[in-house]
Design a protein around this motif. Structure first.
Motif, short mmCIF file in Angstrom:
data_model
loop_
_atom_site.label_atom_id
_atom_site.label_comp_id
_atom_site.label_asym_id
_atom_site.label_seq_id
_atom_site.Cartn_x
_atom_site.Cartn_y
_atom_site.Cartn_z
N ALA A 1 0.85 -1.21 0.00
CA ALA A 1 0.00 0.00 0.00
C ALA A 1 0.88 1.25 0.00
O ALA A 1 0.68 2.18 -0.79
N LEU A 2 1.91 1.24 0.85
CA LEU A 2 2.81 2.40 0.93
C LEU A 2 3.62 2.55 -0.36
O LEU A 2 3.79 3.66 -0.87
N HIS A 3 4.07 1.43 -0.87
CA HIS A 3 4.85 1.45 -2.11
C HIS A 3 4.04 2.06 -3.26
O HIS A 3 4.48 2.97 -3.96
N THR B 1 8.98 4.22 13.86
CA THR B 1 7.84 3.59 13.21
C THR B 1 8.27 2.18 12.86
O THR B 1 9.46 1.84 12.97
N PHE B 2 7.32 1.34 12.43
CA PHE B 2 7.71 0.04 11.90
C PHE B 2 8.42 0.30 10.56
O PHE B 2 8.02 1.18 9.79
N ILE B 3 9.42 -0.47 10.28
CA ILE B 3 10.34 -0.21 9.15
C ILE B 3 9.62 -0.11 7.79
O ILE B 3 10.11 0.55 6.87
N GLY C 1 3.17 10.84 7.76
CA GLY C 1 2.91 10.81 9.21
C GLY C 1 2.38 9.43 9.57
O GLY C 1 1.63 8.82 8.79
N VAL C 2 2.78 8.93 10.72
CA VAL C 2 2.35 7.59 11.14
C VAL C 2 1.51 7.70 12.41
O VAL C 2 1.94 8.31 13.39
N HIS C 3 0.31 7.13 12.37
CA HIS C 3 -0.54 7.11 13.57
C HIS C 3 -0.09 5.91 14.42
O HIS C 3 -0.80 4.91 14.54
N ALA D 1 -1.56 2.21 9.32
CA ALA D 1 -1.51 0.75 9.45
C ALA D 1 -1.92 0.27 10.84
O ALA D 1 -2.41 -0.85 11.00
N GLN D 2 -1.73 1.14 11.85
CA GLN D 2 -2.02 0.71 13.23
C GLN D 2 -3.25 1.44 13.79
O GLN D 2 -3.47 1.40 15.00
N ALA D 3 -4.01 2.11 12.93
CA ALA D 3 -4.99 3.05 13.49
C ALA D 3 -6.38 3.01 12.86
O ALA D 3 -7.05 4.03 12.77
N GLY E 1 -4.99 -13.81 6.92
CA GLY E 1 -3.99 -13.83 5.84
C GLY E 1 -3.35 -12.45 5.78
O GLY E 1 -3.53 -11.65 6.69
N GLU E 2 -2.63 -12.20 4.72
CA GLU E 2 -1.98 -10.89 4.54
C GLU E 2 -2.87 -10.00 3.69
O GLU E 2 -3.43 -10.45 2.68
N ALA E 3 -2.98 -8.72 4.03
CA ALA E 3 -3.74 -7.79 3.20
C ALA E 3 -3.41 -6.35 3.60
O ALA E 3 -2.88 -6.10 4.68
C1 LIG Z 1 3.24 1.52 10.89
C2 LIG Z 1 3.21 0.39 9.90
N1 LIG Z 1 3.38 0.65 8.59
C3 LIG Z 1 3.34 -0.31 7.66
C4 LIG Z 1 3.13 -1.63 8.02
C5 LIG Z 1 3.21 -2.68 6.94
O1 LIG Z 1 2.10 -3.47 6.85
P1 LIG Z 1 2.21 -5.03 6.38
O2 LIG Z 1 2.84 -5.78 7.49
O3 LIG Z 1 0.78 -5.39 6.15
O4 LIG Z 1 3.02 -5.04 5.14
C6 LIG Z 1 2.91 -1.95 9.36
C7 LIG Z 1 2.58 -3.32 9.80
O5 LIG Z 1 3.22 -4.25 9.91
C8 LIG Z 1 2.97 -0.93 10.32
O6 LIG Z 1 2.81 -1.20 11.62
#
Ligand SMILES: Cc1ncc(COP(=O)(O)O)c(C=O)c1O
Length: 374
Positions: free
Chosen positions: A70-72, A92-94, A137-139, A166-168, A199-201
């Motif tokens: 989604a980010l890509h 943030t998560f990588i 910005g990351v929630h 992703a977390q919100a 699953g993954e989504a």
């Molecule tokens: C802040 C944040 N961004 C992006 C992601 C990426 O999501 P995914 O693991 O579904 O690829 C996550 C979750 O793992 C996340 O916590």
């Protein structure tokens, strides 16, 4: 500490309770996908996209295979690529950074505040160069960042604002759902998220029709008309089984989020221990408590003590993005983002999921209140 009432270890996250509750309904939904052989994209994905756009109060939603995609894709839709810079939080998560790097652009890491642990808007402008194209910005942890402050900087400097939500799922900023403030917002439906697929989504929401149409094409081999490819695209479609599980779970999400808020409120109000610090919560933010993170000076001591008392904490995240080996080539060093570094070295996550019982929550609070820095 008297553990007699708590027999089983209370983990940071447990998905079993939620999935047992809705098992029959999800299996029925799976059966429908099976009967329709709608395994990749198709009607169940479209149904979820419509439901999720409504939930986020946006015009459009595009389902993809995970939150990182989604980010890509959002980065590509914004036209970001080699030579561009995108500012993101160091804590943030990588995957927030991966979305930028996959396009050939460079993530620029900014520090968080020392108390909300969200992007520090006052430190953003010093990171802007002629190559800066966007701020993500990351929630984080389910708590909205200060959208107005970051948005103002974006407008002033002609930058795109993207939300990593992703977390919100369902969190509110000044009474509106997150996801509708940036050009686009990206969600993960990884199983452990507040709204997680079987699953993954992942998904992207937006109010912009051009981005929407572009994203539909990008996720599907750069194609709208079958076997005609307008650009180099990706296979990043959402699966039908994942979508069907999300359609079931979305109905329950408001209740699950309410329960998380109830638990979060108890933690906020009842944990009273000078050596434990909680996240500051500005009154304009309504968190959905994906995680409940605390900090303490002697983290190892607290982890040991919690484990001895039948509580298994989590760690989100032990290394800030700017100090990850993968980004060593960018030349960051310790001290560049001091608040994010402090957080990484001192944080831990308390048990947080809707199925925690009041007794379990009470146990966590009691144990923490009795903690002395051993
Ligand atoms: C802040 C944040 N961004 C992006 C992601 C990426 O999501 P995914 O693991 O579904 O690829 C996550 C979750 O793992 C996340 O916590």
């Amino acid at each position: 500490m008297n553990n007699s009432a708590i027999q089983e270890k209370i983990s940071c996250l447990d998905l079993k309770g939620q999935h047992q509750q809705i098992k029959e309904e999800v299996f029925k939904a799976f059966e429908k996908v099976y009967e329709n052989t709608a395994f990749s994209g198709g009607t169940f994905v479209e149904e979820f996209e419509n439901n999720f756009a409504t939930f986020c109060q946006t015009k459009y939603a595009v389902g993809v295979n995970n939150g990182t995609s989604a980010l890509h894709l959002a980065m590509i839709a914004l036209g970001i690529g080699k030579g561009d810079e995108v500012i993101i939080p160091a804590n943030t998560f990588i995957a927030t950074a991966w979305g930028v790097s996959y396009t050939g652009a460079t993530p620029v890491f900014a520090d968080c505040t020392s108390n909300t642990w969200q992007l520090d808007a006052s430190k953003l402008e010093e990171k802007i160069t002629p190559n800066t194209k966007a701020i993500i910005g990351v929630h984080l942890y389910g708590q909205p960042f200060d959208i107005d402050a970051v948005s103002l900087i974006c407008k002033k400097n002609n930058l795109f604002l993207l939300e990593d939500a992703a977390q919100a799922h369902g969190a509110k900023y000044k009474l509106s759902s997150v996801g509708s403030f940036g050009e686009m917002a990206c969600f993960s439906f990884y199983p452990g998220k507040n709204l997680g697929a079987c699953g993954e989504a992942g998904g992207i929401v937006t109010n912009n029709e051009n981005y929407y149409k572009h994203l539909l094409s990008l996720r599907n081999h750069g194609s709208i008309v079958r076997y005609y490819h307008n650009e180099i695209g990706f296979n990043m479609r959402m699966g039908g089984l994942e979508a069907a599980s999300l359609n079931v779970k979305l109905k329950y999400l408001p209740n699950w989020n309410d329960r998380r808020r109830e638990i979060g409120k108890r933690y906020q109000q009842e944990i009273k221990n000078d050596i434990i610090k909680l996240q500051a919560q500005p009154n304009w933010s309504q968190s959905v408590y994906h995680l409940f993170v605390i900090t303490t000076e002697n983290r190892e001591g607290l982890i040991k003590y919690l484990n001895e008392n039948n509580i298994s904490p989590g760690l989100h995240y032990p290394v800030p993005c700017h100090l990850q080996e993968a980004y060593a080539h960018l030349g960051y060093k310790e001290g560049d983002c001091p608040n994010a570094e402090y957080l990484a070295n001192h944080c831990l996550s308390l048990p947080m999921y809707a199925e925690l019982t009041d007794m379990e929550v009470g146990h966590v609070i009691e144990v923490l209140n009795e903690y002395r820095n051993v």
